[in-house]
Every structure is written in C-alpha cells, then in structure tokens.
Design a protein around this motif. Sequence first.
Motif, mmCIF file in Angstrom:
data_model
loop_
_atom_site.group_PDB
_atom_site.id
_atom_site.type_symbol
_atom_site.label_atom_id
_atom_site.label_comp_id
_atom_site.label_asym_id
_atom_site.label_seq_id
_atom_site.Cartn_x
_atom_site.Cartn_y
_atom_site.Cartn_z
ATOM 1 N N THR A 211 0.835 -1.198 0.000
ATOM 2 C CA THR A 211 0.000 0.000 0.000
ATOM 3 C C THR A 211 0.873 1.253 0.000
ATOM 4 O O THR A 211 0.609 2.204 -0.745
ATOM 5 N N ALA A 212 1.920 1.250 0.820
ATOM 6 C CA ALA A 212 2.786 2.423 0.937
ATOM 7 C C ALA A 212 3.506 2.734 -0.364
ATOM 8 O O ALA A 212 3.530 3.886 -0.814
ATOM 9 N N VAL A 213 4.078 1.707 -1.011
ATOM 10 C CA VAL A 213 4.827 1.997 -2.237
ATOM 11 C C VAL A 213 3.902 2.364 -3.390
ATOM 12 O O VAL A 213 4.236 3.221 -4.214
ATOM 13 N N LEU B 219 3.751 10.711 -6.076
ATOM 14 C CA LEU B 219 4.799 11.239 -6.944
ATOM 15 C C LEU B 219 4.252 11.655 -8.305
ATOM 16 O O LEU B 219 4.724 12.629 -8.895
ATOM 17 N N MET B 220 3.256 10.922 -8.790
ATOM 18 C CA MET B 220 2.625 11.317 -10.052
ATOM 19 C C MET B 220 1.995 12.700 -9.914
ATOM 20 O O MET B 220 2.171 13.567 -10.769
ATOM 21 N N ALA B 221 1.262 12.925 -8.817
ATOM 22 C CA ALA B 221 0.639 14.234 -8.595
ATOM 23 C C ALA B 221 1.695 15.321 -8.444
ATOM 24 O O ALA B 221 1.535 16.433 -8.956
ATOM 25 N N ALA B 222 2.789 14.996 -7.752
ATOM 26 C CA ALA B 222 3.863 15.976 -7.580
ATOM 27 C C ALA B 222 4.501 16.323 -8.922
ATOM 28 O O ALA B 222 4.790 17.488 -9.201
ATOM 29 N N ARG B 223 4.713 15.318 -9.758
ATOM 30 C CA ARG B 223 5.280 15.559 -11.090
ATOM 31 C C ARG B 223 4.395 16.499 -11.908
ATOM 32 O O ARG B 223 4.883 17.250 -12.739
ATOM 33 N N LEU B 224 3.094 16.391 -11.673
ATOM 34 C CA LEU B 224 2.138 17.213 -12.415
ATOM 35 C C LEU B 224 1.883 18.551 -11.733
ATOM 36 O O LEU B 224 0.969 19.278 -12.114
ATOM 37 N N ASN B 225 2.671 18.864 -10.684
ATOM 38 C CA ASN B 225 2.574 20.135 -9.953
ATOM 39 C C ASN B 225 1.177 20.384 -9.372
ATOM 40 O O ASN B 225 0.648 21.487 -9.468
ATOM 41 N N GLN B 226 0.619 19.347 -8.768
ATOM 42 C CA GLN B 226 -0.721 19.440 -8.195
ATOM 43 C C GLN B 226 -0.661 19.868 -6.725
ATOM 44 O O GLN B 226 0.403 19.936 -6.122
ATOM 45 N N TRP C 219 13.437 12.941 -5.735
ATOM 46 C CA TRP C 219 12.647 11.898 -6.374
ATOM 47 C C TRP C 219 12.560 12.029 -7.875
ATOM 48 O O TRP C 219 11.849 11.286 -8.528
ATOM 49 N N GLU C 220 13.322 12.960 -8.452
ATOM 50 C CA GLU C 220 13.357 13.014 -9.909
ATOM 51 C C GLU C 220 14.082 11.780 -10.433
ATOM 52 O O GLU C 220 14.936 11.219 -9.783
ATOM 53 N N GLY C 221 13.766 11.383 -11.615
ATOM 54 C CA GLY C 221 14.341 10.171 -12.183
ATOM 55 C C GLY C 221 13.295 9.084 -12.220
ATOM 56 O O GLY C 221 12.172 9.298 -12.657
ATOM 57 N N HIS C 222 13.651 7.924 -11.719
ATOM 58 C CA HIS C 222 12.779 6.754 -11.870
ATOM 59 C C HIS C 222 12.130 6.293 -10.568
ATOM 60 O O HIS C 222 11.688 5.150 -10.469
ATOM 61 N N TRP C 223 12.069 7.162 -9.552
ATOM 62 C CA TRP C 223 11.441 6.753 -8.284
ATOM 63 C C TRP C 223 10.011 6.292 -8.480
ATOM 64 O O TRP C 223 9.580 5.308 -7.880
ATOM 65 N N LEU C 224 9.241 7.006 -9.284
ATOM 66 C CA LEU C 224 7.847 6.640 -9.532
ATOM 67 C C LEU C 224 7.771 5.228 -10.104
ATOM 68 O O LEU C 224 6.977 4.400 -9.643
#
Length: 196
Positions: free
Chosen positions: A7-9, A16-23, A78-83
């Motif tokens: 659940t956590a990962v 991270l998806m929302a963060a990438r999209l600047n939400q 978390w930039e790169g492939h963390w997501l």
Amino acid sequence: MLDLGGTAVFALSGALMAARLNQTFVTCAFFALLTGVGGGSVRDALIGVPAFWLRDFWVAPVILAVALLAWYTPRRWWEGHWLEWADAAGLAAFSTLGTAKALAFEVTPLAAIILGIVTGCVGGIIRDVIAGVPSILMRPELYVTAAAVAAALCGVLILTGVQQTPAMAIAALAGFALRGAAMIWRIELPAYAKEG
C-alpha cells in the motif's frame, strides 16, 4: 506487513505522479489513496468482502504519511525513476497479496491468479487515467506480464504446500525482478503487426 508495504509503495507512486504534475497536496493525497487501495478494492468487491482498507486502522494513516513525505520532499530527491520503481514494488507485492487472499477465500486457482493481476495493476491504471497520461497498459513494457508472473508463482507455491509467507515473498521478488529488468534493459513484448 507486506500488505501495508505494498500500500505504501503504491501510494508513493500515486503521490509522486501528482507531484510531477505540480498538483496541490489534496490531489497528492487523493492520488496516493486511489493508487494505494484501488486494485485491492476491486479485488475485494469481486470476492464479495468489505474493502480491506476500511477495516485496517493503519492503511489510511500510512497513505497520508506517504503523501506528506512525497509532498515535503525536495523535487531533486525523487526526480528520475522513483515513480517507476515504487510502482514496480507495489505491483509485485499486490499481485501476490491478491492471489493469496483470493485463494484464502476459496476462489478457484486460475481466477485467484487473475484477481492477483487485477490487484497489482488496477491502482496504477486508475492513477494514470485520472492523471490524463497514457496508461502503462498501452505501452509494450513488461508490466502486466510481471504481475502475472508474481501472481502465478504465488498461486503455484501455495497450492503445492509452501507456507504462505515465503511463497508470497518469493513470488513478489520474482515479479519485482522481472519488472525491474524490463525497466533497465527495455524488455518489451512484440506489438501486433498485421501483415498487408
């Protein structure tokens, strides 16, 4: 612990998806929730039991904590492939969990494996659809295949008498390794090519 870890990962991949999209943080937490519990909720609905996270005290706090962590972590961390790696870990963990839970509820073996695949894949699909990005299903990468390997191996090990915990751990590692190999070496399935 594997359930909360999965659940956590998965929640991390949504946040991270929302963060990438600047939400906003609200969107970050919402994506974490949808991704973290989406596949398991669909599985439980198909089995006919209450969604797992409604009765587990720790699921909601873990998701909120992960959303806060993603939100307050500097972007460079978390930039790169963390997501992608968080999603791979969630995919492997939830595919095995879904299969094991379905077998515990006496679902037939093949259907249990299919429910494991659904558990592993649906949260990420929901995340991608709501984010408006192309779903992983529409790319030739080994994604559902990795979920299928984890789910099938878990089912086979449990049905042949291996204890549930080691069976799930072995299967999750196999699914994660396959997904990781696909990401590192760009292993893909061949696309359909209709000849003239």
